[in-house]
Design an enzyme around this catalytic site. Structure first.
Site, PDB file in Angstrom:
ATOM      1  N   CYS A  87       0.838  -1.200   0.000  1.00 30.56           N
ATOM      2  CA  CYS A  87       0.000   0.000   0.000  1.00 30.56           C
ATOM      3  C   CYS A  87       0.867   1.242   0.000  1.00 30.56           C
ATOM      4  O   CYS A  87       2.096   1.166   0.119  1.00 30.56           O
ATOM      5  CB  CYS A  87      -0.991   0.032   1.143  1.00 30.56           C
ATOM      6  N   HIS A 146      -0.887 -12.256   6.795  1.00 29.00           N
ATOM      7  CA  HIS A 146      -0.711 -11.069   7.628  1.00 29.00           C
ATOM      8  C   HIS A 146      -1.738 -10.866   8.738  1.00 29.00           C
ATOM      9  O   HIS A 146      -1.756  -9.804   9.348  1.00 29.00           O
ATOM     10  CB  HIS A 146      -0.733  -9.788   6.744  1.00 29.00           C
ATOM     11  N   TYR A 156      -5.851 -13.655  -1.055  1.00 27.33           N
ATOM     12  CA  TYR A 156      -5.019 -13.096   0.016  1.00 27.33           C
ATOM     13  C   TYR A 156      -5.370 -13.723   1.353  1.00 27.33           C
ATOM     14  O   TYR A 156      -6.490 -13.546   1.851  1.00 27.33           O
ATOM     15  CB  TYR A 156      -5.237 -11.584   0.052  1.00 27.33           C
ATOM     16  N   ASP A 191       6.573  -8.975   9.138  1.00 24.91           N
ATOM     17  CA  ASP A 191       6.932  -9.137   7.729  1.00 24.91           C
ATOM     18  C   ASP A 191       7.808  -7.975   7.260  1.00 24.91           C
ATOM     19  O   ASP A 191       8.841  -8.185   6.625  1.00 24.91           O
ATOM     20  CB  ASP A 191       5.633  -9.214   6.908  1.00 24.91           C
TER      21      ASP A 191
HETATM   22  N1  FMN Z   1       1.513  -6.792   1.972  1.00 23.17           N
HETATM   23  C1  FMN Z   1       0.299  -7.150   1.469  1.00 23.17           C
HETATM   24  O1  FMN Z   1       0.048  -8.330   1.284  1.00 23.17           O
HETATM   25  N2  FMN Z   1      -0.629  -6.189   1.177  1.00 23.17           N
HETATM   26  C2  FMN Z   1      -0.393  -4.866   1.356  1.00 23.17           C
HETATM   27  O2  FMN Z   1      -1.238  -4.034   1.054  1.00 23.17           O
HETATM   28  C3  FMN Z   1       0.873  -4.481   1.896  1.00 23.17           C
HETATM   29  N3  FMN Z   1       1.174  -3.178   2.108  1.00 23.17           N
HETATM   30  C4  FMN Z   1       2.453  -2.813   2.417  1.00 23.17           C
HETATM   31  C5  FMN Z   1       2.817  -1.470   2.433  1.00 23.17           C
HETATM   32  C6  FMN Z   1       4.120  -1.079   2.659  1.00 23.17           C
HETATM   33  C7  FMN Z   1       4.483   0.374   2.644  1.00 23.17           C
HETATM   34  C8  FMN Z   1       5.099  -2.070   2.889  1.00 23.17           C
HETATM   35  C9  FMN Z   1       6.535  -1.692   3.136  1.00 23.17           C
HETATM   36  C10 FMN Z   1       4.747  -3.403   2.895  1.00 23.17           C
HETATM   37  C11 FMN Z   1       3.433  -3.810   2.655  1.00 23.17           C
HETATM   38  N4  FMN Z   1       3.078  -5.149   2.610  1.00 23.17           N
HETATM   39  C12 FMN Z   1       1.824  -5.501   2.173  1.00 23.17           C
HETATM   40  C13 FMN Z   1       4.071  -6.200   2.905  1.00 23.17           C
HETATM   41  C14 FMN Z   1       4.980  -6.448   1.706  1.00 23.17           C
HETATM   42  O3  FMN Z   1       4.281  -7.021   0.649  1.00 23.17           O
HETATM   43  C15 FMN Z   1       6.163  -7.363   2.037  1.00 23.17           C
HETATM   44  O4  FMN Z   1       5.699  -8.652   2.289  1.00 23.17           O
HETATM   45  C16 FMN Z   1       7.013  -6.896   3.201  1.00 23.17           C
HETATM   46  O5  FMN Z   1       7.227  -5.511   3.167  1.00 23.17           O
HETATM   47  C17 FMN Z   1       8.360  -7.603   3.237  1.00 23.17           C
HETATM   48  O6  FMN Z   1       9.008  -7.389   2.016  1.00 23.17           O
HETATM   49  P1  FMN Z   1      10.223  -6.318   1.863  1.00 23.17           P
HETATM   50  O7  FMN Z   1      11.203  -6.678   2.920  1.00 23.17           O
HETATM   51  O8  FMN Z   1      10.718  -6.539   0.489  1.00 23.17           O
HETATM   52  O9  FMN Z   1       9.645  -4.970   2.085  1.00 23.17           O
END
Ligand code: FMN
Length: 692
Positions: free
Chosen positions: A30, A174, A171, A266
């Protein structure tokens, strides 16, 4: 050119009926724009596609009005009228040859439905699980409700296909959606065929996945996003249990996208986890399925990515934050331009966009969310509009960003740094506990400056007004940063607090310059509320002090709720033996004793301490600016056209603001002045419907 061992990252991957052109996968994230700013959002995703991400996903998209997560601003697919906004995004992604993924979400008991005023639903009668403690309960879904939600999901799937998406998610991750709630015994206390043993708890996930595949599986891929562990032991979902669930559905989805839950686990910040921290949880998933597996872990190291693929842990490298910090990460790896990679620093200021309902921002990438609003691009910047050189004073995050961006525009730039090293506050702060990754803000920009022969850097150059007037460089940007105050002025006190002469008072600026409290008993007064107060307390505890952390807020580092760190910070502080005094002010500081007061009753308490560290507010380092303004009459004769303060030197803020301010200065130099009443950004306004 890139080494041949990286070629594996550029192999295509078949995902059901579609094929990703490489292994780079922007997982759903998001962005605080959602339904309010769909065009800005479409452009943002388009830039990711341009940067080489083979799959570019939306954020979680609300699939029905009975499950919305006001005040958060996500995309919506409530009815057909939402299709054009989503189609615009899919088109933008397709323009660059990438696949567009959509994550349909029914939040269930994770949303209070404050906008629609519908009663939220979940597997059991339970309070709605938002951190805001909304006084709302979800009701237990009966069979008819389950049938309805399946119907609504299917309707959204069909709309998503019409909008042009290539991957349509189910989905279940989380703890943010109803499918996760059905999987986890924490929420699912049902005794019917949807509760109890895992075969029953996955029933709904299986049914919805099958229905989605039946509806669109001939042309669209259907990934399932699932959380492998909630880190709650057997009280929540845990790896062995989820592996059994995945095993039961092994080849049903076209792809498994695996994460940790909750979201704060996460997307952990670099202060609390290393790159690749999820590896022990995702290791072994591939053995359970013949379908591709995507996982995440704030991956920016190319060798690590390659080893994940070679070791058979992942098929595709999932990334949210690394793709925000550098939308062109895949392209740069493909072209072997490793010095150009803007590595995510793991600060989670991106997450704060969502939590504050404002367009996403990024410390490393100041163009994030400004692609359409301001016409900025992470890799392209318009050529110089004049031959007039620029003097930038201060090589912190603002000055570095301004210098490199102006350098790329083609200007002759002089960068004057008072110290022997570039980096300013990021250099200092990256030496504090847990913040070492932040030095990447300086590292990226230093590597860019190395490639720019038109940027001239001078160290040990603490310039005076005489110097600046003497140089006669026509445009001057003062990026001299800020200094932490030592008078107690902050959110609570707008005037200095009484401090006895000779009392041992320190600021973070002192501490970062090596001037630390020596005494045993230290009070850290945090009236700043972001990370610095907690970090100071941690540092003092590491130095063996007996630390009391005092804050007028309800908890330590309260603003870090917006970066999802507050819980981790407070836990670490307690584990380090730091005493936390909430709802408390430091009223006055003496040589022998310090007076604390309750924020509600004002009741005072005298405590004997050896030193106080005040973390309250900062003042811009504006002496040079004021000296120069006092001599404005001399500017023209010296050939100076403009002198402005930028970044912390104008008004102290986050490092994300510092890089943004530097970039903005560079983008706007020699730009057309705004017409009277014109906004400095584009915005989208909802159509006004007839008044009937
Ligand atoms: N995961 C989802 O499944 N749906 C979301 O809407 C979602 N929104 C996120 C918004 C932001 C700003 C961030 C940083 C992460 C979000 N995530 C969401 C989790 C990411 O998909 C991801 O699993 C998580 O950030 C770990 O990956 P990364 O280390 O590459 O950031």
């Amino acid at each position: 050119a890139r080494p041949a061992r990286y070629d594996v990252l550029f192999e295509p991957v078949k995902i059901g009926p579609v094929t990703a052109r490489n292994r780079f996968y922007q997982v759903p994230h998001c962005n605080g724009m959602g339904y309010r700013d769909p065009t800005a959002l479409a452009h943002m995703r388009g830039v990711k596609a341009e940067g080489g991400w083979a799959v570019v996903c939306t954020e979680q998209v609300e699939l029905h009005h009975t499950s919305e997560i006001t005040p958060f601003i996500e995309l919506r697919l409530w009815d057909d009228r939402d299709i054009p906004a989503l189609a615009r995004m899919a088109d933008k992604i397709h323009e660059h040859g990438s696949l567009a993924g959509i994550e349909l979400a029914y939040n269930g008991m994770n949303g209070s439905n404050l906008y629609s005023r519908e009663v939220p639903m979940g597997p059991a009668h339970l309070p709605v699980a938002t951190f805001m403690y909304d006084p709302v309960q979800a009701r237990r879904m009966d069979k008819e409700d389950i049938a309805n939600v399946r119907k609504w999901h299917l309707a959204a799937v069909k709309r998503a296909k019409l909008a042009g998406f290539d991957l349509i998610y189910v989905y279940a991750a989380h703890a943010l959606g109803f499918l996760h709630h059905f999987l986890s015994r924490r929420y699912n206390q049902r005794t019917d065929e949807y509760g109890g043993p895992i075969e029953n708890r996955i029933r709904l996930l299986r049914e919805i996945t099958e229905e989605t595949k039946d509806a669109v599986g001939d042309t669209c891929a259907v990934p399932v996003r699932i959380s492998v562990d909630e880190l709650l032991g057997e009280g929540g979902l845990y790896k062995e249990e989820v592996e059994d669930m995945i095993g039961l559905m092994a080849d049903l989805p076209d792809l498994w996208d695996v994460t940790l839950a909750g979201w704060e686990n996460d997307s952990r910040t670099s202060r609390f986890s290393e790159e690749g921290a999820q590896e022990p949880f995702i290791e072994g998933i591939k053995r359970l399925t013949s379908k591709p597996v995507v996982g995440v872990g704030r991956y920016t190291s190319v060798d690590r990515m390659v080893s994940l693929v070679n070791k058979g842990i992942l098929d595709m490298i999932g990334a949210a934050r690394p793709s925000i910090a550098d939308p062109f990460l895949p392209k740069k790896i493909e072209e072997g331009r490793f010095d150009d990679i803007r590595e995510c620093i793991g600060c989670n200021i991106c997450v704060s966009g969502d939590f504050t309902q404002s367009p996403i921002r990024c410390t490393q990438n100041p163009t994030m969310a400004e692609e359409w609003r301001k016409g900025w691009h992470p890799e392209k910047i318009r050529r110089q509009q004049s031959e007039k050189p620029v003097l930038i004073i201060g090589g912190g995050p603002t000055g570095l960003e301004a210098a490199q961006a102006l350098g790329k525009r083609g200007y002759e730039v002089t960068l004057a740094e008072a110290n022997k090293e570039l980096g300013g506050r990021v250099l200092q702060e990256s030496r504090l506990p847990g913040l070492s990754a932040w030095v990447r803000v300086a590292d990226y920009r230093k590597l860019q400056l190395n490639q720019l022969a038109n940027v001239h850097i001078y160290f040990d150059s603490r310039l005076t007004a005489d110097d600046v007037l003497g140089f006669g460089i026509p445009r001057v940007a003062i990026a001299t940063g800020a200094t932490w105050r030592k008078d107690g002025v902050g959110h609570a006190f707008t005037l200095p607090i009484p401090i006895e002469e000779g009392a041992a008072v320190y600021s973070p600026t002192d501490v970062m310059s090596g001037n630390c409290p020596a005494g045993a008993r230290v009070v850290v007064f945090d009236d700043d509320h972001y990370y610095m107060g907690g970090v100071m307390a941690e540092l003092m505890a590491e130095k063996g002090c007996d630390v009391t952390y005092v804050t007028p807020a309800s908890e330590a580092s309260t603003w870090t709720r917006n970066t999802m760190e507050q819980h981790f910070i407070q836990k670490r502080m307690l584990e380090k033996g730091i005493k936390i005094r909430s709802f408390t002010l430091v009223k006055s500081i003496g040589r022998q004793e310090t007076v604390l007061a309750c924020t509600f009753t004002g009741k005072q308490e005298r405590v004997a301490v050896d030193a106080v560290v005040l973390v309250t507010a900062r003042l811009p380092n504006e002496e040079l600016l004021l000296d120069l303004k006092a001599r404005q009459a001399e500017w023209a004769d010296s050939g100076i056209e403009s002198i402005v303060a930028i970044g912390d030197a104008q008004a102290p803020a986050t490092i994300a603001h510092a890089t943004y301010a530097g970039h903005r200065y560079a983008e706007e130099l020699d730009g057309a002045p705004l017409a009277e009443g014109q906004l400095p950004f584009k915005r989208e306004i909802a159509e006004l419907l007839p008044l009937i």
